[in-house]
Scaffold this motif. Structure first.
Motif, PDB file in Angstrom:
ATOM      1  N   TYR A 449      10.203  -1.693  -2.826  1.00  0.00           N
ATOM      2  CA  TYR A 449      10.447  -1.115  -4.151  1.00  0.00           C
ATOM      3  C   TYR A 449       9.416  -0.022  -4.413  1.00  0.00           C
ATOM      4  O   TYR A 449       8.282  -0.081  -3.910  1.00  0.00           O
ATOM      5  CB  TYR A 449      10.260  -2.150  -5.261  1.00  0.00           C
ATOM      6  N   ALA A 450       9.785   0.932  -5.274  1.00  0.00           N
ATOM      7  CA  ALA A 450       8.830   1.852  -5.870  1.00  0.00           C
ATOM      8  C   ALA A 450       9.113   1.891  -7.365  1.00  0.00           C
ATOM      9  O   ALA A 450      10.230   2.219  -7.781  1.00  0.00           O
ATOM     10  CB  ALA A 450       8.950   3.244  -5.262  1.00  0.00           C
ATOM     11  N   PHE A 451       8.128   1.515  -8.169  1.00  0.00           N
ATOM     12  CA  PHE A 451       8.276   1.447  -9.619  1.00  0.00           C
ATOM     13  C   PHE A 451       7.291   2.391 -10.296  1.00  0.00           C
ATOM     14  O   PHE A 451       6.137   2.529  -9.853  1.00  0.00           O
ATOM     15  CB  PHE A 451       7.952   0.042 -10.150  1.00  0.00           C
ATOM     16  N   ASP A 452       7.718   2.986 -11.397  1.00  0.00           N
ATOM     17  CA  ASP A 452       6.788   3.528 -12.382  1.00  0.00           C
ATOM     18  C   ASP A 452       6.383   2.378 -13.301  1.00  0.00           C
ATOM     19  O   ASP A 452       7.250   1.665 -13.834  1.00  0.00           O
ATOM     20  CB  ASP A 452       7.438   4.627 -13.224  1.00  0.00           C
ATOM     21  N   ILE A 453       5.088   2.182 -13.473  1.00  0.00           N
ATOM     22  CA  ILE A 453       4.595   1.145 -14.392  1.00  0.00           C
ATOM     23  C   ILE A 453       4.580   1.730 -15.789  1.00  0.00           C
ATOM     24  O   ILE A 453       3.856   2.690 -16.074  1.00  0.00           O
ATOM     25  CB  ILE A 453       3.187   0.669 -13.986  1.00  0.00           C
ATOM     26  N   LYS A 454       5.390   1.158 -16.681  1.00  0.00           N
ATOM     27  CA  LYS A 454       5.561   1.712 -18.022  1.00  0.00           C
ATOM     28  C   LYS A 454       4.681   0.987 -19.040  1.00  0.00           C
ATOM     29  O   LYS A 454       4.403  -0.206 -18.919  1.00  0.00           O
ATOM     30  CB  LYS A 454       7.025   1.585 -18.442  1.00  0.00           C
ATOM     31  N   ASP A 455       4.289   1.742 -20.047  1.00  0.00           N
ATOM     32  CA  ASP A 455       3.571   1.143 -21.171  1.00  0.00           C
ATOM     33  C   ASP A 455       4.463   0.135 -21.883  1.00  0.00           C
ATOM     34  O   ASP A 455       4.013  -0.924 -22.323  1.00  0.00           O
ATOM     35  CB  ASP A 455       3.119   2.244 -22.131  1.00  0.00           C
ATOM     36  N   ASP A 456       5.751   0.456 -21.979  1.00  0.00           N
ATOM     37  CA  ASP A 456       6.754  -0.447 -22.540  1.00  0.00           C
ATOM     38  C   ASP A 456       7.975  -0.367 -21.623  1.00  0.00           C
ATOM     39  O   ASP A 456       8.694   0.638 -21.621  1.00  0.00           O
ATOM     40  CB  ASP A 456       7.113  -0.034 -23.970  1.00  0.00           C
ATOM     41  N   GLY A 512      -5.197  10.872  -1.551  1.00  0.00           N
ATOM     42  CA  GLY A 512      -5.959  12.107  -1.496  1.00  0.00           C
ATOM     43  C   GLY A 512      -6.569  12.421  -2.842  1.00  0.00           C
ATOM     44  O   GLY A 512      -6.396  11.670  -3.807  1.00  0.00           O
ATOM     45  N   ARG A 513      -7.230  13.520  -2.937  1.00  0.00           N
ATOM     46  CA  ARG A 513      -7.884  13.886  -4.185  1.00  0.00           C
ATOM     47  C   ARG A 513      -6.925  14.558  -5.159  1.00  0.00           C
ATOM     48  O   ARG A 513      -7.277  14.755  -6.335  1.00  0.00           O
ATOM     49  CB  ARG A 513      -9.091  14.775  -3.912  1.00  0.00           C
ATOM     50  N   GLU A 514      -5.728  14.901  -4.706  1.00  0.00           N
ATOM     51  CA  GLU A 514      -4.751  15.530  -5.586  1.00  0.00           C
ATOM     52  C   GLU A 514      -3.508  14.674  -5.786  1.00  0.00           C
ATOM     53  O   GLU A 514      -2.868  14.770  -6.844  1.00  0.00           O
ATOM     54  CB  GLU A 514      -4.345  16.901  -5.044  1.00  0.00           C
ATOM     55  N   GLU A 515      -3.157  13.857  -4.795  1.00  0.00           N
ATOM     56  CA  GLU A 515      -1.967  13.030  -4.921  1.00  0.00           C
ATOM     57  C   GLU A 515      -2.041  11.859  -3.956  1.00  0.00           C
ATOM     58  O   GLU A 515      -2.898  11.815  -3.064  1.00  0.00           O
ATOM     59  CB  GLU A 515      -0.703  13.849  -4.634  1.00  0.00           C
ATOM     60  N   ALA A 516      -1.150  10.898  -4.174  1.00  0.00           N
ATOM     61  CA  ALA A 516      -0.938   9.791  -3.240  1.00  0.00           C
ATOM     62  C   ALA A 516       0.483   9.874  -2.714  1.00  0.00           C
ATOM     63  O   ALA A 516       1.413  10.228  -3.454  1.00  0.00           O
ATOM     64  CB  ALA A 516      -1.175   8.454  -3.926  1.00  0.00           C
ATOM     65  N   ARG A 517       0.637   9.517  -1.440  1.00  0.00           N
ATOM     66  CA  ARG A 517       1.957   9.548  -0.816  1.00  0.00           C
ATOM     67  C   ARG A 517       2.244   8.176  -0.230  1.00  0.00           C
ATOM     68  O   ARG A 517       1.401   7.575   0.447  1.00  0.00           O
ATOM     69  CB  ARG A 517       1.996  10.590   0.299  1.00  0.00           C
ATOM     70  N   ALA A 518       3.439   7.663  -0.492  1.00  0.00           N
ATOM     71  CA  ALA A 518       3.886   6.382   0.051  1.00  0.00           C
ATOM     72  C   ALA A 518       5.084   6.622   0.954  1.00  0.00           C
ATOM     73  O   ALA A 518       6.061   7.272   0.541  1.00  0.00           O
ATOM     74  CB  ALA A 518       4.260   5.416  -1.062  1.00  0.00           C
ATOM     75  N   ASP A 519       5.016   6.106   2.186  1.00  0.00           N
ATOM     76  CA  ASP A 519       6.117   6.207   3.147  1.00  0.00           C
ATOM     77  C   ASP A 519       6.633   4.803   3.439  1.00  0.00           C
ATOM     78  O   ASP A 519       5.886   3.959   3.952  1.00  0.00           O
ATOM     79  CB  ASP A 519       5.645   6.857   4.442  1.00  0.00           C
ATOM     80  N   SER A 538      10.112   8.671   1.131  1.00  0.00           N
ATOM     81  CA  SER A 538       8.711   8.999   0.856  1.00  0.00           C
ATOM     82  C   SER A 538       8.593   9.474  -0.588  1.00  0.00           C
ATOM     83  O   SER A 538       9.479  10.196  -1.085  1.00  0.00           O
ATOM     84  CB  SER A 538       8.207  10.092   1.801  1.00  0.00           C
ATOM     85  N   PHE A 539       7.501   9.075  -1.237  1.00  0.00           N
ATOM     86  CA  PHE A 539       7.266   9.451  -2.629  1.00  0.00           C
ATOM     87  C   PHE A 539       5.818   9.886  -2.794  1.00  0.00           C
ATOM     88  O   PHE A 539       4.931   9.466  -2.043  1.00  0.00           O
ATOM     89  CB  PHE A 539       7.554   8.273  -3.562  1.00  0.00           C
ATOM     90  N   VAL A 540       5.593  10.716  -3.812  1.00  0.00           N
ATOM     91  CA  VAL A 540       4.235  11.090  -4.183  1.00  0.00           C
ATOM     92  C   VAL A 540       4.036  10.833  -5.669  1.00  0.00           C
ATOM     93  O   VAL A 540       4.995  10.826  -6.457  1.00  0.00           O
ATOM     94  CB  VAL A 540       3.933  12.574  -3.871  1.00  0.00           C
ATOM     95  N   THR A 541       2.784  10.591  -6.035  1.00  0.00           N
ATOM     96  CA  THR A 541       2.374  10.546  -7.433  1.00  0.00           C
ATOM     97  C   THR A 541       1.082  11.324  -7.534  1.00  0.00           C
ATOM     98  O   THR A 541       0.204  11.199  -6.684  1.00  0.00           O
ATOM     99  CB  THR A 541       2.214   9.098  -7.940  1.00  0.00           C
ATOM    100  N   GLU A 542       0.963  12.164  -8.554  1.00  0.00           N
ATOM    101  CA  GLU A 542      -0.137  13.109  -8.635  1.00  0.00           C
ATOM    102  C   GLU A 542      -1.297  12.562  -9.448  1.00  0.00           C
ATOM    103  O   GLU A 542      -1.113  11.787 -10.391  1.00  0.00           O
ATOM    104  CB  GLU A 542       0.356  14.421  -9.254  1.00  0.00           C
ATOM    105  N   VAL A 543      -2.486  12.991  -9.082  1.00  0.00           N
ATOM    106  CA  VAL A 543      -3.688  12.613  -9.818  1.00  0.00           C
ATOM    107  C   VAL A 543      -3.588  13.149 -11.245  1.00  0.00           C
ATOM    108  O   VAL A 543      -3.299  14.333 -11.465  1.00  0.00           O
ATOM    109  CB  VAL A 543      -4.949  13.171  -9.124  1.00  0.00           C
ATOM    110  N   GLY A 544      -3.765  12.271 -12.213  1.00  0.00           N
ATOM    111  CA  GLY A 544      -3.721  12.664 -13.611  1.00  0.00           C
ATOM    112  C   GLY A 544      -2.324  12.855 -14.164  1.00  0.00           C
ATOM    113  O   GLY A 544      -2.164  13.168 -15.347  1.00  0.00           O
ATOM    114  N   ASP A 545      -1.312  12.662 -13.346  1.00  0.00           N
ATOM    115  CA  ASP A 545       0.078  12.822 -13.793  1.00  0.00           C
ATOM    116  C   ASP A 545       0.917  11.777 -13.077  1.00  0.00           C
ATOM    117  O   ASP A 545       1.691  12.080 -12.174  1.00  0.00           O
ATOM    118  CB  ASP A 545       0.577  14.236 -13.491  1.00  0.00           C
TER     119      ASP A 545
END
Length: 551
Positions: A449-456, A512-519, A538-545
């Motif tokens: 799975y790949a989830f966005d963890i939501k506040d709600d 990394g210092r700018e993003e994370a990548r999951a394969d 493959s997915f990425v999520t950015e630092v601070g975003d």
């Protein structure tokens, strides 16, 4: 076991007579702990208590068969230290491993090169029969952020060569880290083909998120592995209950050549889930609601065998039915890893109306999946963190996971959905600590799975607080399928779900210092050997975003 695992129910095993006798002489958990749980375990399984020294030493020259049948391993890399492991077992499917009740001198070497021309450290450790001739060597005062090679020798026998490494200095500005996450290795449901590929992958270390073994009986021909040349002895044809049972089950897994290759290639950071002890247990409550004092004896045996057979450091050595598995590792200033134990301290599962629909008890703030002490440790660690990425390796699905679109949707009560107050407190703690780049790593459910963890989670427009990456199983669940039959319903019920794949394999994560990548890496089959490895997504999520995006 979770709803996605689809594992068959099993009858409660009959307790060995010595366990029942010991349970009658031991009270509840507090009494067991205060009066010396190790002594209770010794009474139950008829072995010397932990820490006892054997009286005689075996001349290792008399070992006539290869004692390194279980391979080598390393674990928990620190900035200036490595942990090296092996266990001597010339006859791995015998209770004593084929060795007498005598200690054995084991020599070890650590080198800069795999031919051992440039030795860094060498020494001798004693393999004690009280620990089933396991060896744990902590080597310190090493260079940081460095690859090393190691091996063991007993008598004339030399182990295979292992590769390990130290972590970067705690305050270094490391720019990159790649690790793998794996889980769920049911021996009788498939080959460990993913481990073979993992051994060949380029990662700094491997996170094992639980269910390293399964307690269920393994039939005489290895189940769906269908070995034609390896008939298994009857010692595996019943559920694990005693210390001897658990030790033998680890031996079964560790003689697998693909498992051995993965351990030799990379250091492992391990944590457990339920099947290392018993399906769905919670704290001192077993799956059949048996007497806690009886179950704790079984748990003590399981915990001891786990430590004996894993590359763990001294602080994780169990004290009877208790062991502190939660711990913190660092990779420079790039990442802090808060490794959780969501099994040992949790409140019992709340089953709502009995159909996996949460009831009022699911939101009871008194109920916990981590225990109060571990929860405080986690949140306090976030307040003190100076890492760019805060990574939480743990066992069961953290994000909300509805199984249908009904108003009272079913969820897995064995996951954080069954402990919603715990999840709310942890997320509130992350927000209060200002954690911007949160990543939760999960096993258990035999799918990726790949989830966005939501506040709600019930409000798709709410803020994204982090990312959850769920690693599929190595073999549990047999071959699996790419998508479930109710895929459209599933995605509508869980809009924060960005990926699903039900094949076997593992996931690699590059920070990394700018993003994370999951394969997400999968194999098409595990019921036959030799399947190729492909990257399913493959997915990425950015630092601070935070928020998952296709790579």
């Amino acid at each position: 076991m979770t709803l996605a695992a689809h594992q068959p129910p099993h009858a409660r095993p009959q307790r060995a007579p010595e366990l029942r006798a010991a349970a009658r002489h031991i009270g509840r958990r507090r009494f067991l702990t205060l009066t010396g749980a190790a002594a209770a375990l010794a009474f139950a399984v008829n072995v010397p208590a932990a820490g006892a020294a054997s009286a005689a030493e075996l001349d290792a020259a008399k070992i006539t068969d290869d004692p390194f049948t279980l391979g080598v391993a390393s674990g928990d890399p620190l900035p200036g230290s490595v942990l090296l492991w092996t266990r001597l077992a010339p006859a791995p499917y015998q209770a004593d491993g084929g060795l007498p009740q005598e200690r054995v001198a084991v020599h070890w070497e650590l080198a800069h090169d795999d031919r051992f021309h440039r030795i860094v450290r060498r020494g001798t450790a004693l393999a004690h029969p009280e620990f089933n001739h396991a060896v744990h060597v902590e080597v310190g005062h090493l260079d940081t952020d460095r690859v090393f090679y190691y091996r063991f020798r007993a008598g004339s026998w030399i182990s295979e060569t292992g590769r390990t490494r130290t972590a970067p200095a705690t305050h270094s500005r490391t720019s990159a880290l790649t690790f793998a996450a794996v889980s769920c290795q049911r021996y009788d449901q498939g080959y460990f083909t993913a481990c073979k590929h993992l051994a060949e992958d380029d990662v700094d270390f491997v996170l094992h998120l639980g269910d390293y073994i399964y307690e269920y009986a393994v039939n005489a021909v290895g189940g769906s592995r269908a070995y034609t040349d390896r008939t298994l002895p009857d010692v595996f044809n019943h559920e694990t209950v005693t210390l001897e049972d658990y030790r033998l089950r680890y031996a079964l897994h560790k003689t697998d050549p693909d498992q051995r290759a993965a351990h030799a290639a990379h250091p492992f950071v391990v944590t457990w889930d339920d099947h290392e002890t018993e399906n769905n247990y919670a704290d001192d409550i077993d799956d059949s609601d048996g007497p806690p004092e009886e179950f704790l004896l079984r748990r003590a045996a399981a915990y001891r065998a786990y430590w004996e057979n894993q590359p763990l450091r001294r602080p994780q050595l169990p004290d009877g039915p208790d062991a502190q598995m939660y711990r913190r590792l660092y990779w420079g200033r790039l990442a802090q890893f808060d490794i959780l134990d969501t099994r040992q301290y949790r409140s019992n599962q709340a089953y709502g109306d009995g159909a996996h629909i949460p009831g009022p008890e699911s939101d009871d703030p008194a109920r916990t999946i981590t225990g109060a002490t571990q929860e405080r440790w986690l949140i306090d660690g976030w307040h003190d963190s100076r890492a760019l990425w805060n990574v939480v390796p743990q066992q069961v699905t953290f994000s909300q996971r509805k199984l249908d679109l009904n108003a009272a949707a079913k969820v897995s009560m064995d996951a954080w959905d069954g402990y919603r107050a715990s999840r709310e407190r942890v997320l509130a703690g992350a927000k209060a600590a200002g954690i911007e780049n949160l990543m939760v790593l999960t096993g258990d459910v035999h799918v990726g799975y790949a989830f966005d963890i939501k506040d709600d989670f019930d409000d798709p427009a709410s803020a994204i607080l982090g990312t959850e990456i769920v690693a599929t199983s190595i073999s549990s669940g047999r071959d699996g399928a790419d998508k479930p039959a109710n895929w459209d319903t599933y995605t509508k019920a869980n809009p924060h779900l960005k990926f699903y794949n039900g094949r076997r394999g593992y996931v690699t994560v590059e920070l990394g210092r700018e993003e994370a990548r999951a394969d997400f890496k999968t194999v098409p089959a595990v019921t036959t050997p030799g399947a190729p490895l492909t990257t399913a997504a493959s997915f990425v999520t950015e630092v601070g975003d935070q928020g998952l995006k296709p790579a």
